[in-house]
Design an enzyme around this catalytic site. Structure first.
Site, PDB file in Angstrom:
ATOM      1  N   ARG A  11      -2.561  -7.278 -21.234  1.00 52.04           N
ATOM      2  CA  ARG A  11      -3.446  -6.710 -22.270  1.00 52.04           C
ATOM      3  C   ARG A  11      -2.674  -5.923 -23.326  1.00 52.04           C
ATOM      4  O   ARG A  11      -3.143  -5.730 -24.432  1.00 52.04           O
ATOM      5  CB  ARG A  11      -4.508  -5.803 -21.632  1.00 52.04           C
ATOM      6  N   ASP A  28      -9.994   2.058 -24.942  1.00 53.26           N
ATOM      7  CA  ASP A  28     -10.163   1.827 -23.511  1.00 53.26           C
ATOM      8  C   ASP A  28     -10.237   3.092 -22.699  1.00 53.26           C
ATOM      9  O   ASP A  28      -9.594   4.070 -23.033  1.00 53.26           O
ATOM     10  CB  ASP A  28      -8.900   1.135 -22.967  1.00 53.26           C
ATOM     11  N   GLU A  50       2.287  -7.987   8.426  1.00 51.96           N
ATOM     12  CA  GLU A  50       2.325  -6.534   8.657  1.00 51.96           C
ATOM     13  C   GLU A  50       3.255  -5.798   7.698  1.00 51.96           C
ATOM     14  O   GLU A  50       3.343  -4.595   7.714  1.00 51.96           O
ATOM     15  CB  GLU A  50       2.770  -6.246  10.094  1.00 51.96           C
ATOM     16  N   PRO A  82       0.827  -1.223   0.000  1.00 50.46           N
ATOM     17  CA  PRO A  82       0.000   0.000   0.000  1.00 50.46           C
ATOM     18  C   PRO A  82       0.857   1.267   0.000  1.00 50.46           C
ATOM     19  O   PRO A  82       0.350   2.353  -0.212  1.00 50.46           O
ATOM     20  CB  PRO A  82      -0.801  -0.105   1.300  1.00 50.46           C
TER      21      PRO A  82
END
Ligand code: ADE
Length: 246
Positions: free
Chosen positions: A152, A167, A115, A88
């Protein structure tokens, strides 16, 4: 292109990599995915991959040695390859990142758990990415998101290369609304412009809808999109319409 995944749960990947477009790309050999269980590289007899943090505190931290041993074991003859950490705390992973990564020969993705990692792992990492401002239980889902979005861009993976061009995000804007048969569903009609057969009109309608949707949902994208003079004129029209004018 080759993806090497370092994870404590390699079983996580079987179904997502076996189905649909990605499954076909793997079968055709357009992408290759090698799974590596980090536990196999733990040196002690209990095959430990995590430990308590120095300085105390809750939770466990992923040890650095098993991951670095895995990285060293899977080094191949690839020159253009990057080591990625999914956390994150990484830079936001975007369509632009996916496109750039698709130029590489391979990506080694280290999936975290618990963690976090021993900080020293970052000395062995080229790119650290986050797939959004929320916390997942591990890096496996982010790794799948990276594989899917990068794949992709690899020629042959999408049946219809045209969809890459139109897209959402490819041109910096969200996609325009799409419709298919029937022409009317529960009182909702397909917009007349799309039935007109006039390609100039259809293109203009789509561009305007794309600008409007982006303005309403993601105004931040308008700031950085490359807009033509016509786009600016359309945006003017849209803003007027939204404010109740004309
Ligand atoms: N690991 C846990 N949450 C994550 C996120 N949002 N992005 C990337 N890796 C993660």
């Amino acid at each position: 292109m080759r993806f090497d995944i370092l994870s404590l749960f390699p079983g996580f990947f079987a179904s997502p990599l076996g189905e649909s477009i990605i499954g076909k790309a793997v079968k055709k050999g357009l992408i290759e995915v090698q799974l590596h269980n980090i536990r196999d590289f733990a040196a002690d007899k209990h095959r430990t991959t995590d430990d308590s943090p120095y300085g105390g505190g809750a939770g466990m931290v992923m040890k650095v040695e098993p991951i670095v041993s895995a990285l060293e074991a899977i080094k191949g003859p690839y020159e253009r390859r990057k080591v990625m950490l999914t956390t994150p705390q990484g830079i936001p992973f975007t369509q632009k990142t996916a496109k750039e990564l698709a130029e590489l020969e391979g990506i080694i993705i280290i999936c975290g758990r618990y963690e976090g990692f021993d900080e020293r792992i970052r000395a062995f990492v080229d790119i650290e990415v986050s797939i959004g401002d929320y916390i997942l239980t591990g890096g496996e889902i982010p790794a799948l998101a990276v594989i899917d979005s990068v794949a992709r861009f690899i020629p042959g993976v999408l049946g219809d290369e045209d969809s890459l061009r139109t897209d959402s995000f490819t041109r910096g804007l969200l996609e325009y609304p799409q419709y298919t048969r029937p022409e009317e569903f529960r009182g909702m009609r397909v917009p007349g412009e799309l039935l007109s057969g006039n390609h100039g009109l259809i293109d203009r309608w789509r561009r305007k809808k794309s600008l409007k949707r982006t303005l309403q949902r993601r105004p931040d994208l308008i700031e950085s999109a490359e807009l033509t003079e016509e786009d600016r004129a359309l945006l003017g029209e849209i803003k007027k319409e939204l404010s109740g004018g004309a």
